[in-house]
Design a protein around this motif. Structure first.
Motif, mmCIF file in Angstrom:
data_model
loop_
_atom_site.group_PDB
_atom_site.id
_atom_site.type_symbol
_atom_site.label_atom_id
_atom_site.label_comp_id
_atom_site.label_asym_id
_atom_site.label_seq_id
_atom_site.Cartn_x
_atom_site.Cartn_y
_atom_site.Cartn_z
ATOM 1 N N GLU A 133 0.834 -1.194 0.000
ATOM 2 C CA GLU A 133 0.000 0.000 0.000
ATOM 3 C C GLU A 133 0.877 1.255 0.000
ATOM 4 O O GLU A 133 1.966 1.259 0.591
ATOM 5 N N PRO A 134 0.444 2.314 -0.682
ATOM 6 C CA PRO A 134 1.200 3.568 -0.602
ATOM 7 C C PRO A 134 1.376 4.010 0.853
ATOM 8 O O PRO A 134 0.485 3.850 1.690
ATOM 9 N N ASP A 167 2.594 25.460 -6.624
ATOM 10 C CA ASP A 167 3.883 24.808 -6.922
ATOM 11 C C ASP A 167 4.425 23.996 -5.752
ATOM 12 O O ASP A 167 5.532 23.440 -5.848
ATOM 13 N N ARG A 168 3.699 23.915 -4.681
ATOM 14 C CA ARG A 168 4.187 23.159 -3.517
ATOM 15 C C ARG A 168 4.219 21.669 -3.864
ATOM 16 O O ARG A 168 3.236 21.104 -4.355
ATOM 17 N N ARG A 169 5.340 21.019 -3.556
ATOM 18 C CA ARG A 169 5.526 19.609 -3.914
ATOM 19 C C ARG A 169 4.912 18.686 -2.862
ATOM 20 O O ARG A 169 5.064 18.893 -1.639
ATOM 21 N N ILE A 170 4.235 17.675 -3.350
ATOM 22 C CA ILE A 170 3.635 16.639 -2.503
ATOM 23 C C ILE A 170 3.997 15.298 -3.128
ATOM 24 O O ILE A 170 3.719 15.048 -4.315
ATOM 25 N N ALA A 171 4.624 14.432 -2.351
ATOM 26 C CA ALA A 171 5.094 13.145 -2.870
ATOM 27 C C ALA A 171 4.401 12.000 -2.144
ATOM 28 O O ALA A 171 4.275 12.009 -0.905
ATOM 29 N N VAL A 172 3.970 11.019 -2.947
ATOM 30 C CA VAL A 172 3.384 9.792 -2.399
ATOM 31 C C VAL A 172 4.310 8.643 -2.793
ATOM 32 O O VAL A 172 4.684 8.503 -3.965
ATOM 33 N N ARG A 173 4.657 7.800 -1.816
ATOM 34 C CA ARG A 173 5.596 6.708 -2.055
ATOM 35 C C ARG A 173 4.933 5.356 -1.807
ATOM 36 O O ARG A 173 4.114 5.211 -0.902
ATOM 37 N N GLY A 216 12.727 -1.139 -2.465
ATOM 38 C CA GLY A 216 12.755 0.211 -2.983
ATOM 39 C C GLY A 216 11.389 0.856 -2.857
ATOM 40 O O GLY A 216 10.455 0.278 -2.274
ATOM 41 N N GLN A 217 11.286 2.028 -3.396
ATOM 42 C CA GLN A 217 10.026 2.768 -3.357
ATOM 43 C C GLN A 217 9.782 3.431 -4.713
ATOM 44 O O GLN A 217 10.712 3.911 -5.356
ATOM 45 N N VAL A 218 8.519 3.430 -5.098
ATOM 46 C CA VAL A 218 8.090 4.204 -6.252
ATOM 47 C C VAL A 218 7.524 5.510 -5.718
ATOM 48 O O VAL A 218 6.675 5.498 -4.822
ATOM 49 N N GLU A 219 7.998 6.623 -6.253
ATOM 50 C CA GLU A 219 7.561 7.916 -5.739
ATOM 51 C C GLU A 219 6.887 8.735 -6.828
ATOM 52 O O GLU A 219 7.471 8.996 -7.880
ATOM 53 N N ALA A 220 5.637 9.136 -6.564
ATOM 54 C CA ALA A 220 4.924 10.072 -7.432
ATOM 55 C C ALA A 220 5.058 11.447 -6.806
ATOM 56 O O ALA A 220 4.422 11.734 -5.779
ATOM 57 N N ASP A 259 13.099 -9.451 -19.571
ATOM 58 C CA ASP A 259 11.869 -9.328 -18.791
ATOM 59 C C ASP A 259 11.693 -7.891 -18.331
ATOM 60 O O ASP A 259 12.654 -7.230 -17.933
ATOM 61 N N THR A 260 10.432 -7.431 -18.365
ATOM 62 C CA THR A 260 10.114 -6.082 -17.903
ATOM 63 C C THR A 260 8.879 -6.123 -17.023
ATOM 64 O O THR A 260 7.869 -6.735 -17.384
ATOM 65 N N TRP A 261 8.977 -5.482 -15.859
ATOM 66 C CA TRP A 261 7.836 -5.288 -14.977
ATOM 67 C C TRP A 261 7.523 -3.799 -14.950
ATOM 68 O O TRP A 261 8.435 -2.971 -14.775
ATOM 69 N N THR A 262 6.246 -3.450 -15.092
ATOM 70 C CA THR A 262 5.814 -2.054 -15.040
ATOM 71 C C THR A 262 5.010 -1.835 -13.765
ATOM 72 O O THR A 262 4.047 -2.564 -13.506
ATOM 73 N N ILE A 263 5.431 -0.850 -12.970
ATOM 74 C CA ILE A 263 4.744 -0.536 -11.714
ATOM 75 C C ILE A 263 4.035 0.797 -11.885
ATOM 76 O O ILE A 263 4.639 1.784 -12.329
ATOM 77 N N MET A 264 2.756 0.818 -11.544
ATOM 78 C CA MET A 264 1.930 2.015 -11.681
ATOM 79 C C MET A 264 1.537 2.539 -10.300
ATOM 80 O O MET A 264 1.227 1.754 -9.392
ATOM 81 N N LEU A 265 1.548 3.876 -10.164
ATOM 82 C CA LEU A 265 1.048 4.525 -8.952
ATOM 83 C C LEU A 265 0.161 5.683 -9.394
ATOM 84 O O LEU A 265 0.636 6.634 -10.031
#
Length: 320
Positions: A133-134, A167-173, A216-220, A259-265
């Protein structure tokens, strides 16, 4: 009905009679002159009758010829029709044979490809990619580096104003686990990931020993303005922009696979405050039980494997 055999017999009899009468007329011509007019008239009458019969016979012969011509023409038409039908049938059978041959070649090619794919599959390691979960709450990335700052969430949190805070940055990991379930060392190429220390992994190889895992983490990471745009898109039924990260494993050897895995957030962590124009806040939970537009989620798509007959020639297996 006048049959051809009857016509032939009749014509022959008339012809013979005409010949005999003609001969008799020549022999008796002199005698006839000495006879009385009655006999002469009789001979003339008989000759006229025979001449009429000869004309009838000639007409019958002509009718017969015409009849035979029509029959021959009809027979010829029938033969042409039969020939055309036979030709059409032969052409269809030939096309069916070509189609069947093409189908058999296709099936043979497919079987060959499957066998080669199975051979390559046996050489490839088993790599498992898992997502969680994020993480919540979202964070505000540090401009100067170091740890990111968690952001307050929910109705009690400070609100954000548009356009002041656009313009304030907000990141979800979102945490990602990459596990090597094989008995060989593997080297993966992560793209769009942060390591466990929130440092970008980049596109450099990451070694994973047999039976081990890397985390690791995926960060939007987006601005408030960008997150607000995604919110409005989701209202219209569009998922909005999604963050995409990849994991790539390059198989060893010239004949192998990649091989390729695609992770979506995807989703958005912000929502407008009711009755206040231009005022936004970060949602309290990553998932909304009320089915609201503001929510975050992600996951890994099924692995995509590309087979190569020769990597050095960039020749894919499905190209042969």
């Amino acid at each position: 009905m006048l049959t051809p055999d009857w016509i032939d017999a009749f014509g022959a009899a008339v012809t013979l009679a005409v010949r005999e009468v003609s001969a008799t007329s020549l022999q008796t011509e002199a005698t006839a002159e000495a006879l009385n007019p009655t006999v002469t008239d009789w001979i003339n009458a008989v000759s006229g009758a025979l001449t009429f019969l000869a004309a009838v016979a000639a007409g019958l012969f002509a009718w017969r010829a015409a009849h035979w011509t029509k029959e021959q023409a009809k027979a010829a038409d029938d033969q042409v029709t039969v020939a055309h039908a036979a030709l059409a049938l032969a052409q269809q059978e030939a096309q069916d044979a070509r189609d069947e041959a093409a189908h058999q070649r296709s099936e043979a090619r497919r079987a060959t490809l499957r066998l080669e794919e199975a051979r390559i599959d046996a050489t490839m390691p088993t790599i498992t990619v898992l997502t969680s979960e994020p993480l919540w709450p979202p964070v505000e990335p540090s401009i100067v580096g170091g740890d990111a700052n968690p952001l307050p969430v929910g109705t009690a949190s400070p609100v954000l104003h548009m356009p002041r805070d656009a313009d304030r940055r907000i990141a979800v990991r979102m945490p990602v686990t990459i596990r090597n379930d094989s008995q060989q060392h593997v080297a993966i190429m992560p793209g769009g990931f942060l390591d466990s220390n929130s440092l970008t992994l980049g596109n450099r190889p990451t070694e994973i020993p047999p039976g081990q895992s890397v985390f690791g983490q995926v960060e939007a990471n987006r601005s408030l303005g960008e997150w607000a745009e995604i919110y409005h898109a989701r209202i219209d039924g569009d998922p909005g922009a999604e963050h995409v990260a990849t994991i790539v494993y390059l198989g060893q050897g010239d004949t192998s696979a990649n091989d390729t895995w695609t992770i979506m957030l995807g989703g958005t962590p912000v929502e407008p405050v009711p009755k206040l124009d231009g005022v936004w806040r970060i949602i309290e939970e990553v998932h909304r039980g009320d089915g609201g537009i503001a929510a975050m989620g992600g996951g890994a798509r099924p692995r995509e494997r590309i087979y190569f007959l020769s990597k050095s020639r960039n020749e894919r297996l499905d190209d042969i």
